[in-house]
Design an enzyme around this catalytic site. Structure first.
Site, mmCIF file in Angstrom:
data_model
loop_
_atom_site.group_PDB
_atom_site.id
_atom_site.type_symbol
_atom_site.label_atom_id
_atom_site.label_comp_id
_atom_site.label_asym_id
_atom_site.label_seq_id
_atom_site.Cartn_x
_atom_site.Cartn_y
_atom_site.Cartn_z
ATOM 1 N N GLU A 9 0.874 -1.185 0.000
ATOM 2 C CA GLU A 9 0.000 0.000 0.000
ATOM 3 C C GLU A 9 0.900 1.219 0.000
ATOM 4 O O GLU A 9 1.025 1.937 0.991
ATOM 5 C CB GLU A 9 -0.955 0.030 1.201
ATOM 6 C CG GLU A 9 -2.013 1.140 1.033
ATOM 7 C CD GLU A 9 -2.850 1.436 2.266
ATOM 8 O OE1 GLU A 9 -3.312 0.484 2.920
ATOM 9 O OE2 GLU A 9 -3.026 2.634 2.563
ATOM 10 N N HIS A 11 2.134 4.679 -2.153
ATOM 11 C CA HIS A 11 1.458 5.566 -3.095
ATOM 12 C C HIS A 11 2.369 6.522 -3.846
ATOM 13 O O HIS A 11 3.422 6.915 -3.354
ATOM 14 C CB HIS A 11 0.413 6.384 -2.356
ATOM 15 C CG HIS A 11 -0.560 5.551 -1.579
ATOM 16 N ND1 HIS A 11 -1.414 4.661 -2.174
ATOM 17 C CD2 HIS A 11 -0.803 5.455 -0.251
ATOM 18 C CE1 HIS A 11 -2.152 4.070 -1.250
ATOM 19 N NE2 HIS A 11 -1.802 4.527 -0.062
ATOM 20 N N HIS A 165 -9.159 0.620 -0.829
ATOM 21 C CA HIS A 165 -8.384 1.607 -0.055
ATOM 22 C C HIS A 165 -9.303 2.737 0.424
ATOM 23 O O HIS A 165 -10.277 3.077 -0.245
ATOM 24 C CB HIS A 165 -7.271 2.160 -0.958
ATOM 25 C CG HIS A 165 -6.380 3.140 -0.279
ATOM 26 N ND1 HIS A 165 -6.680 4.481 -0.184
ATOM 27 C CD2 HIS A 165 -5.197 2.961 0.362
ATOM 28 C CE1 HIS A 165 -5.698 5.090 0.483
ATOM 29 N NE2 HIS A 165 -4.790 4.191 0.825
ATOM 30 N N ASP A 286 2.417 2.296 3.847
ATOM 31 C CA ASP A 286 1.528 3.400 3.479
ATOM 32 C C ASP A 286 2.364 4.650 3.202
ATOM 33 O O ASP A 286 1.957 5.771 3.495
ATOM 34 C CB ASP A 286 0.473 3.701 4.562
ATOM 35 C CG ASP A 286 -0.820 4.271 3.975
ATOM 36 O OD1 ASP A 286 -0.815 4.657 2.793
ATOM 37 O OD2 ASP A 286 -1.825 4.343 4.705
HETATM 38 C C1 GRE Z 1 -3.611 6.888 2.758
HETATM 39 O O1 GRE Z 1 -3.519 6.795 1.543
HETATM 40 O O2 GRE Z 1 -3.722 5.876 3.437
HETATM 41 C C2 GRE Z 1 -3.592 8.239 3.406
HETATM 42 C C3 GRE Z 1 -4.009 9.361 2.709
HETATM 43 C C4 GRE Z 1 -3.969 10.611 3.320
HETATM 44 C C5 GRE Z 1 -3.537 10.731 4.605
HETATM 45 C C6 GRE Z 1 -3.120 9.632 5.313
HETATM 46 C C7 GRE Z 1 -3.141 8.377 4.729
HETATM 47 O O3 GRE Z 1 -4.449 9.237 1.440
HETATM 48 O O4 GRE Z 1 -2.756 7.285 5.405
HETATM 49 ZN ZN ZN Z 2 -2.889 4.370 1.757
#
Ligand code: GRE
Ligand code: ZN
Length: 323
Positions: A9, A11, A165, A286
């Site tokens: 996970e 990004h 997600h 994350d």
């Molecule tokens: C996530 O993608 O899990 C996320 C966000 C924004 C803030 C915190 C976070 O998209 O963990």
């Molecule tokens: Zn995330």
């Protein structure tokens, strides 16, 4: 330290979607986050090397595609994001692999894009940010709706996992957070929003129709493992006409994998292991919303067996994604 970990996970963002993440951070934090989200090959790789992560499966930030209520635009930006991701993976495929962003606003286009991403771009699955706004801004379409029947059939046939997600509920539907803005986002609302979506998918009989369909939830299951017994216990007394044929705990064990993203807590991990077993849990950080260091240092010292650490840190992901 356990080397060779796989994290899934994790990004990235591009110009068109970057703004969606800004609201979650104070300006000084955002300046760093902004750079980390758009970077693939510098700081990200450095962090991976430092903390023993061999591979990241990368996905677009949130809510991104799911918040583009114009269907055509959602399709177009999803393709752009997936192509951008594929180009960056091609520069270092032994360290990066991909999960597809999908324009769920149009179920047929979503199925087509998933097929393209898997068969042509070599992606390992999809990551979708909760419900989609469709045609009008104030709308929230969940994927238990009948128009997704064909999409789920194709997802099951492709044999790749679908990562559900988090995103926030729409501002117009945040009555229960009124006066308490600190609870939106990852503090609380993400888990509420994502867990009810996952439960809806279970309740509608999706996994009775598609027993081979594989879903992933982050954050050690968004609270579901802690409450699943009570949910099943009460539904046994009164099913209220719910279509699902099995107890939810069975779907959780047979159709779901759960990751450690953003939830670096041994007590919570052990509860989750007791519900679903260590074969169904996968390490994730994350990044860049969470520090790879926090994730890795916790994971290395968590009091679990080395057998489980290796499964959760690496081999479960190898098997699930065919790596
Ligand atoms: C996530 O993608 O899990 C996320 C966000 C924004 C803030 C915190 C976070 O998209 O963990
Ligand atoms: Zn995330």
């Amino acid at each position: 330290m356990m080397r060779g970990k796989i994290a899934l996970e994790e990004h990235f963002a591009m110009e068109e979607t970057l703004g969606d993440s800004e609201r979650y951070f104070p300006p000084d934090v955002w300046r760093k986050m902004h750079g980390a989200l758009t970077d693939f090959h510098q700081k990200r790789l450095e962090q991976m090397d430092q903390h023993g992560i061999e591979m990241m499966l990368l996905s677009l930030n949130s809510p991104a595609i799911q918040a583009i209520w114009d269907r055509k635009k959602a399709v177009q930006i999803a393709r752009l994001a997936n192509d951008h991701l594929a180009e960056n993976i091609a520069r270092n495929p032994s360290r990066f692999q991909g999960l597809a962003a999908l324009p769920m606003q149009d179920p047929d286009e979503a199925a087509r894009e998933l097929t393209r991403c898997v068969q042509q771009l070599g992606f390992r699955g999809a990551l979708v940010n909760g419900f989609s706004q469709v045609d009008v801004e104030d709308s929230a379409v969940y994927y238990d709706a009948p128009q997704y029947a064909g999409f789920w059939e194709i997802a099951e046939a492709l044999g790749v996992p679908f990562y559900l997600h988090p995103r926030d509920p729409l501002f117009s539907r945040q009555q229960h957070y009124e006066g308490h803005p600190w609870f939106v986002g990852p503090v609380w609302a993400f888990a509420v929003e994502t867990s009810i979506h996952a439960l809806r998918l279970m309740a509608c009989g999706l996994f009775d129709r598609h027993p081979k369909l594989t879903m992933i939830l982050g954050h050690l299951g968004e609270g579901i493992p802690f409450n699943i017994w009570r949910t099943d216990h009460r539904l046994k007394k009164d099913r209220r006409g719910m279509p699902a044929q099995k107890p939810f705990a069975e779907y959780l064990r047979e159709n779901f994998y759960l990751t450690t993203s953003g939830n670096f807590r041994t007590q919570t991990l052990i509860n989750t292991m007791l519900e679903v077993g260590s074969d169904r849990i996968l390490f994730s950080a994350d990044y860049p919303f969470e520090d790879v260091r926090d994730a890795a240092e916790w994971f290395h010292s968590a009091s679990i067996s080395e057998t489980d650490r290796i499964k959760i840190g690496r081999t479960n992901a190898q098997k699930l994604f065919g790596l």
